[in-house]
Scaffold this motif. Structure first.
Motif, mmCIF file in Angstrom:
data_model
loop_
_atom_site.group_PDB
_atom_site.id
_atom_site.type_symbol
_atom_site.label_atom_id
_atom_site.label_comp_id
_atom_site.label_asym_id
_atom_site.label_seq_id
_atom_site.Cartn_x
_atom_site.Cartn_y
_atom_site.Cartn_z
ATOM 1 N N VAL A 255 -16.488 33.231 48.186
ATOM 2 C CA VAL A 255 -17.680 33.683 48.462
ATOM 3 C C VAL A 255 -18.664 33.156 47.467
ATOM 4 O O VAL A 255 -19.747 33.060 47.664
ATOM 5 C CB VAL A 255 -17.774 35.427 48.610
ATOM 6 C CG1 VAL A 255 -19.032 35.939 48.479
ATOM 7 C CG2 VAL A 255 -16.981 35.871 49.769
ATOM 8 N N GLY A 256 -18.281 33.474 45.992
ATOM 9 C CA GLY A 256 -19.191 33.089 44.737
ATOM 10 C C GLY A 256 -19.552 31.853 44.887
ATOM 11 O O GLY A 256 -20.602 31.381 44.710
ATOM 12 N N ILE A 257 -18.568 30.851 45.091
ATOM 13 C CA ILE A 257 -18.791 29.292 45.237
ATOM 14 C C ILE A 257 -19.700 29.043 46.215
ATOM 15 O O ILE A 257 -20.599 28.376 45.991
ATOM 16 C CB ILE A 257 -17.624 28.817 45.597
ATOM 17 C CG1 ILE A 257 -16.331 28.756 44.380
ATOM 18 C CG2 ILE A 257 -17.787 26.934 45.614
ATOM 19 C CD1 ILE A 257 -15.253 28.229 44.625
ATOM 20 N N ALA A 258 -19.621 29.562 47.314
ATOM 21 C CA ALA A 258 -20.746 29.555 48.614
ATOM 22 C C ALA A 258 -21.913 30.114 48.139
ATOM 23 O O ALA A 258 -22.798 29.514 48.550
ATOM 24 C CB ALA A 258 -20.052 30.184 49.883
ATOM 25 N N GLN A 259 -21.951 31.261 47.380
ATOM 26 C CA GLN A 259 -23.276 31.747 47.241
ATOM 27 C C GLN A 259 -24.002 30.878 46.255
ATOM 28 O O GLN A 259 -25.308 30.834 46.195
ATOM 29 C CB GLN A 259 -23.006 33.235 46.508
ATOM 30 C CG GLN A 259 -24.426 34.024 46.132
ATOM 31 C CD GLN A 259 -25.155 34.460 47.563
ATOM 32 O OE1 GLN A 259 -24.678 34.818 48.112
ATOM 33 N NE2 GLN A 259 -26.537 34.168 47.112
ATOM 34 N N GLY A 260 -23.338 30.208 45.180
ATOM 35 C CA GLY A 260 -24.001 29.327 44.393
ATOM 36 C C GLY A 260 -24.659 28.391 44.898
ATOM 37 O O GLY A 260 -25.502 27.675 44.675
ATOM 38 N N ALA A 261 -23.737 27.752 45.925
ATOM 39 C CA ALA A 261 -24.074 26.375 46.584
ATOM 40 C C ALA A 261 -25.259 26.854 47.424
ATOM 41 O O ALA A 261 -26.435 25.926 47.625
ATOM 42 C CB ALA A 261 -23.075 25.924 47.498
ATOM 43 N N LEU A 262 -25.520 28.113 48.037
ATOM 44 C CA LEU A 262 -26.725 28.354 49.039
ATOM 45 C C LEU A 262 -27.876 28.705 48.079
ATOM 46 O O LEU A 262 -28.864 28.131 48.394
ATOM 47 C CB LEU A 262 -26.191 29.857 49.638
ATOM 48 C CG LEU A 262 -27.193 30.638 50.429
ATOM 49 C CD1 LEU A 262 -27.733 29.658 51.711
ATOM 50 C CD2 LEU A 262 -26.901 31.793 50.922
ATOM 51 N N GLU A 263 -27.754 29.141 46.983
ATOM 52 C CA GLU A 263 -28.906 29.572 45.958
ATOM 53 C C GLU A 263 -29.365 28.055 45.788
ATOM 54 O O GLU A 263 -30.437 27.838 45.594
ATOM 55 C CB GLU A 263 -28.509 30.112 44.802
ATOM 56 C CG GLU A 263 -28.222 31.579 45.122
ATOM 57 C CD GLU A 263 -27.639 32.300 44.182
ATOM 58 O OE1 GLU A 263 -27.602 31.927 42.759
ATOM 59 O OE2 GLU A 263 -27.332 33.642 44.265
ATOM 60 N N ALA A 264 -28.530 27.142 45.399
ATOM 61 C CA ALA A 264 -29.006 25.739 45.046
ATOM 62 C C ALA A 264 -29.445 25.007 46.153
ATOM 63 O O ALA A 264 -30.699 24.425 45.748
ATOM 64 C CB ALA A 264 -27.680 24.837 44.392
ATOM 65 N N ALA A 265 -29.003 25.302 47.316
ATOM 66 C CA ALA A 265 -29.709 24.550 48.358
ATOM 67 C C ALA A 265 -31.307 25.006 48.751
ATOM 68 O O ALA A 265 -32.087 24.550 49.019
ATOM 69 C CB ALA A 265 -28.912 24.665 49.539
ATOM 70 N N ILE A 266 -31.453 26.644 48.425
ATOM 71 C CA ILE A 266 -32.496 27.049 48.906
ATOM 72 C C ILE A 266 -33.490 26.673 47.986
ATOM 73 O O ILE A 266 -34.670 26.336 48.270
ATOM 74 C CB ILE A 266 -32.165 28.531 48.737
ATOM 75 C CG1 ILE A 266 -31.708 29.038 49.927
ATOM 76 C CG2 ILE A 266 -33.699 29.142 48.749
ATOM 77 C CD1 ILE A 266 -31.222 30.684 49.782
ATOM 78 N N ALA A 267 -33.283 26.595 46.690
ATOM 79 C CA ALA A 267 -34.124 25.883 45.795
ATOM 80 C C ALA A 267 -34.505 24.579 46.064
ATOM 81 O O ALA A 267 -35.643 24.231 45.671
ATOM 82 C CB ALA A 267 -33.436 26.296 44.476
ATOM 83 N N TYR A 268 -33.503 23.865 46.501
ATOM 84 C CA TYR A 268 -33.618 22.393 46.614
ATOM 85 C C TYR A 268 -34.809 22.176 47.956
ATOM 86 O O TYR A 268 -35.728 21.623 47.769
ATOM 87 C CB TYR A 268 -32.525 21.540 46.846
ATOM 88 C CG TYR A 268 -32.901 20.299 47.082
ATOM 89 C CD1 TYR A 268 -33.037 19.243 45.876
ATOM 90 C CD2 TYR A 268 -32.775 19.612 48.279
ATOM 91 C CE1 TYR A 268 -33.286 18.045 45.851
ATOM 92 C CE2 TYR A 268 -32.761 18.133 48.316
ATOM 93 C CZ TYR A 268 -33.174 17.294 47.166
ATOM 94 O OH TYR A 268 -33.343 16.007 47.372
ATOM 95 N N VAL A 269 -34.451 22.873 49.061
ATOM 96 C CA VAL A 269 -35.192 22.620 50.117
ATOM 97 C C VAL A 269 -36.790 23.137 49.915
ATOM 98 O O VAL A 269 -37.567 22.619 50.667
ATOM 99 C CB VAL A 269 -34.634 23.180 51.526
ATOM 100 C CG1 VAL A 269 -33.296 22.439 51.667
ATOM 101 C CG2 VAL A 269 -34.533 24.889 51.331
ATOM 102 N N LYS A 270 -36.906 23.915 49.115
ATOM 103 C CA LYS A 270 -38.245 24.605 48.637
ATOM 104 C C LYS A 270 -39.163 23.484 48.111
ATOM 105 O O LYS A 270 -40.264 23.378 48.031
ATOM 106 C CB LYS A 270 -38.345 25.802 48.226
ATOM 107 C CG LYS A 270 -37.877 26.963 48.849
ATOM 108 C CD LYS A 270 -37.933 28.232 47.885
ATOM 109 C CE LYS A 270 -37.509 29.463 48.880
ATOM 110 N NZ LYS A 270 -37.676 30.758 47.693
#
Length: 384
Positions: A255-270
């Motif tokens: 979950v922690g790994i996935a959360q880190g990837a999700l946060e990175a993806a959100i920042a990038y797509v913005k």
């Protein structure tokens, strides 16, 4: 399988712990994560920071010089560290895995001998169950232990041992009565300085490169008789009970790994613009982000429910542990893959963390029981 599964609750202390670990992870661990992976080196900075803050083994009871944290607290630490560096999250995760057999089944004397140094962060402990020809079929192990006067003599090899070479202590499963198969397996505690014990070469791995994985070799390895965990022949039962407590920690690592990837993806797509607008404005991207967030949160809740159930000793703790570990690790692989996709060509480079997170996520589907084995465990519980 009970249908009246209890849930869990968090306290102000849990939330304060999360904030403290997240702050530590962002400041002391994240800056080194890429370099640790690139150079395949031990994350000493994370080790030092976690030990100094008292987060390296929060599950150890206060009577053994630990923090006395519950299963939820242990999950919080692992999750928040894994969000920035999966390799570093194995420090607290493996300390729990290696010490749980002692906590569950060892004599008070053995607990007093081993646990305090782990609780204080002076030592760490690994777990030796698997062998090259005894992975999913762990009961087929060949490592043997023979009683010789007031000592035990171990011979054999363990494989895929996380944090090997770093840990001072090792919980090791060995056959003491070959005729009884699983009921002839016993658990022992081995110290790195015991004669006849040796750590093999590091494996060359796809991910979690900062955490050393090696074989353990026992060549007429002599340990005192009081280093047996519980009674002879109870080791395999202890191993299975241990996994009910530790599979949720692998789930929450995922979950922690996935959360880190999700946060990175959100920042990038913005920030990333195509066709004169941020790609976050496209509905197709929004749907991907929504699905990723939904699945991560579902996995998180499963892991915390499972952790609480294991601590209470609920009848369905085994099912929940397998379900949490299986679902969360599958989701981590899915979410990190989608994160790479959202980054496009940039996501396939080592300039961004999502490719590392994708590689790190894969092992969570394999260790502490492959997800195929988890489905066997769940099916047996449901059909029982």
């Amino acid at each position: 399988m009970s249908t009246d599964t209890k849930l869990y609750s968090t306290t102000n202390e849990h939330e304060e712990l999360r904030q403290a670990v997240r702050r530590l992870a962002d400041e002391k661990i994240a800056p080194y994560a890429a370099e640790v992976d690139e150079n395949e080196r031990y994350p000493q900075e994370a080790h030092d920071a976690l030990v100094k803050a008292g987060f390296s083994a929060v599950h150890i009871d206060e009577k053994y010089d630990g923090a006395g944290g519950d299963a939820i607290a242990a999950c919080i630490v692992i999750e928040e560290v894994a969000r920035v560096c999966a390799s570093s999250s194995l420090l607290p995760a493996v300390n729990k895995l290696g010490s749980m057999p002692i906590i569950l089944s060892a004599s008070e004397e053995l607990k007093q001998k081993v646990l305090p140094s782990i609780g204080r962060g002076e030592s760490s402990i690994s777990y030796g169950l698997s062998e090259r020809e005894a992975g999913s079929d762990a009961a087929a192990m060949r490592t043997k232990a023979v009683k010789d006067g007031d000592t035990w003599v171990l011979n054999g090899t363990k494989a895929w041992i996380t944090q090997s070479g770093i840990s001072d202590w090792y919980t090791v499963m060995a056959v003491t009565d070959p005729e009884k198969r699983a009921n002839g397996i016993s658990a022992f505690v081995v110290h790195r300085d015991d004669p006849g014990f040796e750590v093999g070469n590091k494996e060359r791995k796809m991910g979690i490169k900062g955490s050393p994985t090696c074989e353990l070799h026992f060549t007429n390895c002599v340990i005192p008789e009081d280093r047996i965990i519980g009674e002879p022949g109870t080791g395999f039962k202890t191993a299975l009970r241990t996994l009910d407590h530790t599979r949720p920690t692998i789930g929450i690592q995922a979950v922690g790994i996935a959360q880190g990837a999700l946060e990175a993806a959100i920042a990038y797509v913005k920030e990333r613009k195509q066709f004169r607008k941020a790609i976050a404005d496209f509905q197709g991207v929004q749907f991907m982000i929504a699905d990723m967030g939904m699945k991560v949160e579902t996995a998180r809740q499963m892991c915390y429910v499972s952790a609480a159930a294991s601590e209470r000793g609920d009848a369905n703790a085994g099912f929940l542990a397998s379900a949490a570990k299986c679902y969360a690790s599958d989701i981590a692989m899915e979410v990190t893959t989608d994160a790479v996709q959202l980054f496009g060509g940039a996501g396939y480079t080592r300039d961004f963390p999502v490719e590392r997170m994708m590689r790190d996520a894969k092992i969570t589907q394999i260790y502490e029981g492959t997800n195929q084995i988890q489905r066997v465990v769940m099916a047996r519980a449901l059909l029982k």
